[in-house]
Enzyme design. Structure first.
Site, PDB file in Angstrom:
ATOM      1  N   ARG A 144       0.922  -1.139   0.090  1.00 38.10           N
ATOM      2  CA  ARG A 144       0.225   0.007  -0.094  1.00 38.10           C
ATOM      3  C   ARG A 144       0.816   1.411  -0.077  1.00 38.10           C
ATOM      4  O   ARG A 144       0.353   2.166  -0.652  1.00 38.10           O
ATOM      5  CB  ARG A 144      -0.724  -0.201   1.233  1.00 38.10           C
ATOM      6  CG  ARG A 144      -1.955   1.122   1.323  1.00 38.10           C
ATOM      7  CD  ARG A 144      -3.222   1.239   2.175  1.00 38.10           C
ATOM      8  NE  ARG A 144      -3.302   0.263   3.037  1.00 38.10           N
ATOM      9  CZ  ARG A 144      -2.464   0.078   4.353  1.00 38.10           C
ATOM     10  NH1 ARG A 144      -1.926   1.259   4.722  1.00 38.10           N
ATOM     11  NH2 ARG A 144      -2.610  -0.672   5.172  1.00 38.10           N
ATOM     12  N   TYR A 191     -17.241  18.435 -12.787  1.00 43.20           N
ATOM     13  CA  TYR A 191     -17.300  17.078 -12.959  1.00 43.20           C
ATOM     14  C   TYR A 191     -18.619  16.540 -12.151  1.00 43.20           C
ATOM     15  O   TYR A 191     -18.238  16.724 -10.930  1.00 43.20           O
ATOM     16  CB  TYR A 191     -16.375  16.258 -13.002  1.00 43.20           C
ATOM     17  CG  TYR A 191     -16.253  14.972 -13.210  1.00 43.20           C
ATOM     18  CD1 TYR A 191     -16.893  14.395 -14.539  1.00 43.20           C
ATOM     19  CD2 TYR A 191     -16.337  13.742 -12.004  1.00 43.20           C
ATOM     20  CE1 TYR A 191     -16.975  12.901 -14.685  1.00 43.20           C
ATOM     21  CE2 TYR A 191     -16.782  12.610 -12.461  1.00 43.20           C
ATOM     22  CZ  TYR A 191     -17.126  12.037 -13.642  1.00 43.20           C
ATOM     23  OH  TYR A 191     -17.120  10.839 -13.787  1.00 43.20           O
TER      24      TYR A 191
HETATM   25  C1  LIG Z   1     -14.258  10.956 -15.549  1.00 39.22           C
HETATM   26  C2  LIG Z   1     -13.785  12.203 -14.799  1.00 39.22           C
HETATM   27  C3  LIG Z   1     -13.608  12.092 -13.307  1.00 39.22           C
HETATM   28  C4  LIG Z   1     -13.629  10.748 -12.494  1.00 39.22           C
HETATM   29  O1  LIG Z   1     -12.728   9.943 -12.681  1.00 39.22           O
HETATM   30  P1  LIG Z   1     -12.944   8.464 -12.623  1.00 39.22           P
HETATM   31  O2  LIG Z   1     -11.484   7.873 -13.255  1.00 39.22           O
HETATM   32  O3  LIG Z   1     -14.080   8.152 -13.596  1.00 39.22           O
HETATM   33  O4  LIG Z   1     -13.184   8.143 -11.217  1.00 39.22           O
HETATM   34  C5  LIG Z   1     -13.063  13.423 -12.735  1.00 39.22           C
HETATM   35  N1  LIG Z   1     -12.950  14.674 -13.328  1.00 39.22           N
HETATM   36  C6  LIG Z   1     -13.191  14.702 -14.796  1.00 39.22           C
HETATM   37  C7  LIG Z   1     -13.103  15.822 -15.492  1.00 39.22           C
HETATM   38  C8  LIG Z   1     -13.680  13.342 -15.321  1.00 39.22           C
HETATM   39  O5  LIG Z   1     -13.965  13.568 -16.679  1.00 39.22           O
END
Ligand SMILES: *Cc1c(COP(=O)(O)O)cnc(C)c1O
Length: 382
Positions: free
Chosen positions: A46, A98
């Protein structure tokens, strides 16, 4: 070193024990110790894994940061950064952040007393107005999703410095190949490495890069304590994906820009959003802080009926959630990224039922145009 060389050679590109041309997948949880009291450099997976460290290092080098940390997803990277804060702290967030970031703040961190304020940062005075004694950080996304609104990184970091606030950016849409926020005074850069960094739609990952040692120590502690680390196999895949980042971004953004200009002239399409289009709001700011437009564009059809038929008819792009892959991906914000947002609120923000987002892949542009043309024909009943 220039970025293209850095991508290949700046980190641990050769295995230190065997000279292997790629860092092997150290698929281990623990390390045999020579002495029960004085433990070696590696004790538990980890905390330390060489495959993970290799990819952490390369992203840190590309962003120009002090250290990088790889997480099991973009969301766990973002959430781990939010663990820097305490109950009663406030964070100012880009309004069109997001959806997952919005969700984790409003349904999880809110329970712990962390407050978030969503602000339209295209007008910087909105940021100043929202700062209180409890404000600890500004969290930015630029370009935003899906309307690709542009926020001035240098100005935001100047405001933050004046008020002694931490600056955090989700740089997923641009990657360090095209935008390096630490150069504009930001403190922490986050990526959903699931997207352009990984680049092949075959893994879920996140990365955090920090500018200072003090932040590196804090994030390292969170990563090791909270434990949302990226596994060895996915670390290897991510590192492998990043090796072609430069040529993928170059090719994909070239096609995206050409498509954006071409789509603007199409019947049935009302509006196209792409940071480099002449009439895109914030274009001048974007050009100052980024080295390209990246490979995501959005466009709005005349009405929902056309949009729906288009999405049902188009053949080459994968219809679904996500972006940044070698294959083009067509998304429908209303039912995907912004499904959790009340319709009224969504419409108010300009994300209509006729809007689609296209992440442009590595396909030949002529094939993409032909596919889009024939889907448009069906959608317009021609
Ligand atoms: C997809 C995305 C995330 C989240 O990422 P994951 O890998 O799906 O957990 C965060 N920010 C943006 C801008 C994204 O496009």
């Amino acid at each position: 070193m220039k970025l293209k060389t850095k991508i290949i050679h700046s980190g641990k590109d050769i295995d230190e024990f065997t000279g292997a041309s790629s860092i092997p997948i150290y698929q281990v949880s623990t390390y045999a110790q020579k002495d029960p009291i004085n433990l070696g450099k590696y004790d538990y997976g980890r905390g330390d894994n060489l495959t993970r460290h290799a990819v952490e290092q390369v992203v840190a080098n590309l962003e120009g940061g002090k250290a990088g940390f790889a997480f099991s997803s973009g969301m766990s990277a973002i959430s781990s950064v939010f663990l820097l804060f305490k109950p009663d702290d406030e964070i100012i967030i880009t309004q069109d952040v997001y959806g997952g970031t919005y969700r984790v703040l409003n349904t999880i961190f809110s329970n712990w007393g962390l407050k978030s304020k969503y602000v339209d940062m295209t007008d910087l005075s909105n940021i100043e107005k929202s700062i209180t004694e409890k404000t600890k950080a500004i969290f930015v996304e630029t370009p935003t999703n899906p309307l690709l609104k542009i926020i001035d990184l240098k100005s935001v970091s100047e405001i933050a410095k004046k008020h002694n606030l931490l600056t955090i950016i989700d740089n997923t849409f641009m990657t360090p190949y095209l935008q390096r926020p630490l150069e504009f005074g930001f403190d922490i850069v986050i990526h959903s490495a699931t997207k352009f960094l990984g680049g092949h739609s075959d893994l879920i990952a996140g990365v955090v890069v920090v500018k200072y040692d003090e932040l590196a120590i804090k994030i390292k502690r969170i990563q090791n304590s909270f434990g949302a680390i990226l596994g060895p196999m996915d670390s290897f895949l991510l590192h492998r994906g990043i090796k072609t980042l430069a040529i993928r971004m170059e090719a994909q953004q070239k096609t995206a820009f050409e498509l954006a200009k071409w789509l603007k002239e199409k019947k049935g399409i009302k509006r196209v959003y792409y940071p480099l289009l002449e009439d895109h709001e914030g274009r001048d700011i974007h050009i100052k802080q980024a080295d390209g437009g990246s490979a995501v564009l959005s466009f709005e059809f005349d009405n929902f009926d056309i949009a729906y038929k288009f999405m049902k008819s188009v053949k080459i792009p994968l219809l679904g959630v996500s972006l940044g892959g070698v294959e083009s991906i067509l998304s429908y914000p209303a039912s995907m990224s912004h499904a959790a947002m009340p319709k009224e609120e969504r419409l108010k923000r300009g994300i209509s039922d006729s809007l689609v987002r296209l992440s442009v892949g590595l396909e030949d542009i002529d094939d993409l145009k032909e596919d889009i043309d024939s889907a448009l024909k069906i959608a317009l009943n021609k």
